[in-house]
Enzyme design. Structure first.
Site, PDB file in Angstrom:
ATOM      1  N   ASP A  42     -46.355  27.523 -26.294  1.00  0.00           N
ATOM      2  CA  ASP A  42     -46.349  28.843 -25.199  1.00  0.00           C
ATOM      3  C   ASP A  42     -47.521  29.507 -25.283  1.00  0.00           C
ATOM      4  OD1 ASP A  42     -43.713  27.894 -24.764  1.00  0.00           O
ATOM      5  OD2 ASP A  42     -42.636  29.055 -26.306  1.00  0.00           O
ATOM      6  N   ARG A  43     -47.772  30.448 -24.352  1.00  0.00           N
ATOM      7  CA  ARG A  43     -48.859  31.462 -24.334  1.00  0.00           C
ATOM      8  C   ARG A  43     -48.836  32.295 -25.484  1.00  0.00           C
ATOM      9  NH1 ARG A  43     -50.853  34.971 -19.134  1.00  0.00           N
ATOM     10  NH2 ARG A  43     -52.728  35.952 -20.092  1.00  0.00           N
TER      11      ARG A  43
END
Length: 211
Positions: free
Chosen positions: A58-59
């Protein structure tokens, strides 16, 4: 750029929180494009550089990302991923403390509108998500867990821990009321085991623990 592991076939990098793994179509800066530019410069490649992420994180999370440096390596790494030969271990700080010091979580998840939702097993599109955790330390209203990921569903760790009543610190999307001072959320993919596409053996790499 300092690789965790690099040879002619694979590259492992440590992604900081806030950076996309791959291009999302928005044109924003991402780790894959930065790595391509770095490889091109390092090896003085005149043409396009082949590089493709085998998995994403995930970012808002940080940690290890495995890249294939050739189409053959990508094909073999994808096959090993499907065969369950990619071993991903995370550390995560959560709100509160789980009642069990060790447990295995099984839930069914639906991916909808940039978020994962806990679903009923018979709900259309629901997919099984499983992980195991171990409590490493607890105190001051939070806990440090080590997570062994068994499946690779969208936002799996974040959704399953929130469903348990212990959202990841800083993860507003899944109900955290606290911020994570280092930026992003308190979730790190810090250890990776993968089946090397050419050497045909398991390799293990680890980044510096940030949590």
């Amino acid at each position: 750029m300092q690789p965790i592991f690099l040879d002619n076939h694979v590259l492992v990098l440590d992604k900081p929180a806030g950076l996309l793994t791959q291009d999302s179509g928005s044109g924003q800066k991402n780790l894959e494009e930065l790595a391509k530019a770095w490889l091109k410069l390092r090896f003085q490649r005149p043409g396009a550089v082949f590089l493709h992420a085998v998995h994403r994180i995930d970012r808002v999370a940080c940690g290890l990302v495995l890249f294939a440096r050739s189409s053959k390596a990508l094909s073999r790494l994808n096959a090993s991923l499907r065969a369950g030969k990619l071993q991903k271990t995370y550390r995560v700080r959560v709100e509160g403390s789980p009642s069990l010091s060790e447990a295995r979580l099984e839930d069914y998840l639906l991916h909808e509108r940039f978020q994962a939702r806990i679903a009923a097993p018979d709900e259309s599109g629901a997919r099984l998500a499983s992980l195991s955790y171990k409590l490493l330390e607890a105190g001051k209203g939070q806990s440090l867990l080590e997570i062994q990921l068994e499946t690779g569903r969208y936002h799996q760790i974040r959704a399953q821990l929130a469903n348990l009543g212990h959202p990841v610190l800083g993860d507003r999307k899944y109900g955290s009321r606290k911020t994570w001072p280092q930026g992003g959320i308190a979730l790190q993919h810090y250890r990776l085991g993968f089946w090397h596409p050419v050497k045909q053996q398991m390799l293990y790499v680890q980044s510096e623990i940030k949590l």
